[in-house]
Structures are given as structure tokens and as C-alpha cells.
Design a protein around this motif. Structure first.
Motif, PDB file in Angstrom:
ATOM      1  N   VAL A   1     -11.918  12.368   6.944  1.00 29.70           N
ATOM      2  CA  VAL A   1     -11.067  13.046   7.934  1.00 29.70           C
ATOM      3  C   VAL A   1     -10.008  12.087   8.470  1.00 29.70           C
ATOM      4  O   VAL A   1      -8.831  12.460   8.607  1.00 29.70           O
ATOM      5  N   ILE A   2     -10.393  10.849   8.755  1.00 28.79           N
ATOM      6  CA  ILE A   2      -9.443   9.849   9.240  1.00 28.79           C
ATOM      7  C   ILE A   2      -8.375   9.578   8.184  1.00 28.79           C
ATOM      8  O   ILE A   2      -7.183   9.492   8.498  1.00 28.79           O
ATOM      9  N   ALA A   3      -8.782   9.462   6.921  1.00 28.49           N
ATOM     10  CA  ALA A   3      -7.820   9.209   5.838  1.00 28.49           C
ATOM     11  C   ALA A   3      -6.823  10.355   5.707  1.00 28.49           C
ATOM     12  O   ALA A   3      -5.615  10.125   5.526  1.00 28.49           O
ATOM     13  N   ILE A   4      -7.293  11.587   5.808  1.00 28.99           N
ATOM     14  CA  ILE A   4      -6.390  12.741   5.719  1.00 28.99           C
ATOM     15  C   ILE A   4      -5.411  12.735   6.891  1.00 28.99           C
ATOM     16  O   ILE A   4      -4.206  12.953   6.712  1.00 28.99           O
ATOM     17  N   TYR A   5      -5.921  12.474   8.093  1.00 24.54           N
ATOM     18  CA  TYR A   5      -5.040  12.422   9.266  1.00 24.54           C
ATOM     19  C   TYR A   5      -3.985  11.326   9.100  1.00 24.54           C
ATOM     20  O   TYR A   5      -2.801  11.555   9.358  1.00 24.54           O
TER      21      TYR A   5
ATOM     22  N   PHE B   1      -0.992   3.920   1.633  1.00 23.55           N
ATOM     23  CA  PHE B   1      -1.562   2.676   2.147  1.00 23.55           C
ATOM     24  C   PHE B   1      -2.492   2.956   3.326  1.00 23.55           C
ATOM     25  O   PHE B   1      -3.636   2.503   3.355  1.00 23.55           O
ATOM     26  N   TRP B   2      -2.004   3.713   4.319  1.00 22.68           N
ATOM     27  CA  TRP B   2      -2.812   3.996   5.505  1.00 22.68           C
ATOM     28  C   TRP B   2      -4.013   4.876   5.160  1.00 22.68           C
ATOM     29  O   TRP B   2      -5.092   4.705   5.711  1.00 22.68           O
ATOM     30  N   ALA B   3      -3.830   5.825   4.235  1.00 16.93           N
ATOM     31  CA  ALA B   3      -4.939   6.704   3.862  1.00 16.93           C
ATOM     32  C   ALA B   3      -6.049   5.925   3.164  1.00 16.93           C
ATOM     33  O   ALA B   3      -7.236   6.126   3.452  1.00 16.93           O
ATOM     34  N   ILE B   4      -5.686   5.020   2.274  1.00 10.95           N
ATOM     35  CA  ILE B   4      -6.701   4.225   1.576  1.00 10.95           C
ATOM     36  C   ILE B   4      -7.424   3.307   2.549  1.00 10.95           C
ATOM     37  O   ILE B   4      -8.655   3.199   2.523  1.00 10.95           O
TER      38      ILE B   4
END
Length: 84
Positions: free
Chosen positions: A12-16, A30-33
């Protein structure tokens, strides 16, 4: 197949992070990974980087307390497991 709460939270955090980083012209992959791997810590750092310092620091502090508590309880469980 059962997913753990931590993995679901990181997804959920990665999607956000992916969606919000695109809106703010940041590197969304980058932020999603990073969010998928490190979860709440990266979310807090992202909030600080995007100017939402209050909520960012709150998330980092709560995540660190949670991780320290998990380590301490894990060590105690290991010690008690050896004694009994």
C-alpha cells in the motif's frame, strides 16, 4: 496463500508513493521500490522531502519505536525459549 500485514502495508505504501511521486514530478519507480522494501521509514522520508515535515517525522519516530520494540521482544522470546 496468506500475506502478512507488513507485506500488505508495504505494498500500500509503495502504491501511494508511486502515485504521489508522479504528481510531484519525483522518480515514481524509485520511491515505490524503496517503499516496497523499507515501508514506513521511506514514507516518512518522502513526506519530509516533499515539505510535509510534521507527519514525516511522526511516521519515522513511530516506525523506529515499532522496530525497536519488535527486536527487544524477539530477543526476550529467544531468551525465554532457551530457559524453558
Amino acid at each position: 496463500m496468506e500475506l502478512s500485514f507488513g507485506l500488505i502495508l508495504n505494498i500500500v505504501i509503495a502504491i501511494y508513493l508511486f502515485v504521489d511521486a508522479k504528481k510531484r514530478d519525483k522518480s515514481s519507480f524509485f520511491w515505490a521500490i524503496l517503499g516496497l522494501i523499507f515501508g514506513p521509514i521511506v514514507l516518512g522520508i518522502y513526506f519530509i522531502q516533499t515539505g510535509r515535515k510534521g507527519i514525516g517525522w511522526l511516521i519515522i519516530v513511530l516506525a523506529l519505536i515499532w522496530f525497536i520494540l519488535a527486536i527487544v521482544l524477539g530477543i526476550l522470546a529467544g531468551i525465554l525459549g532457551l530457559l524453558f
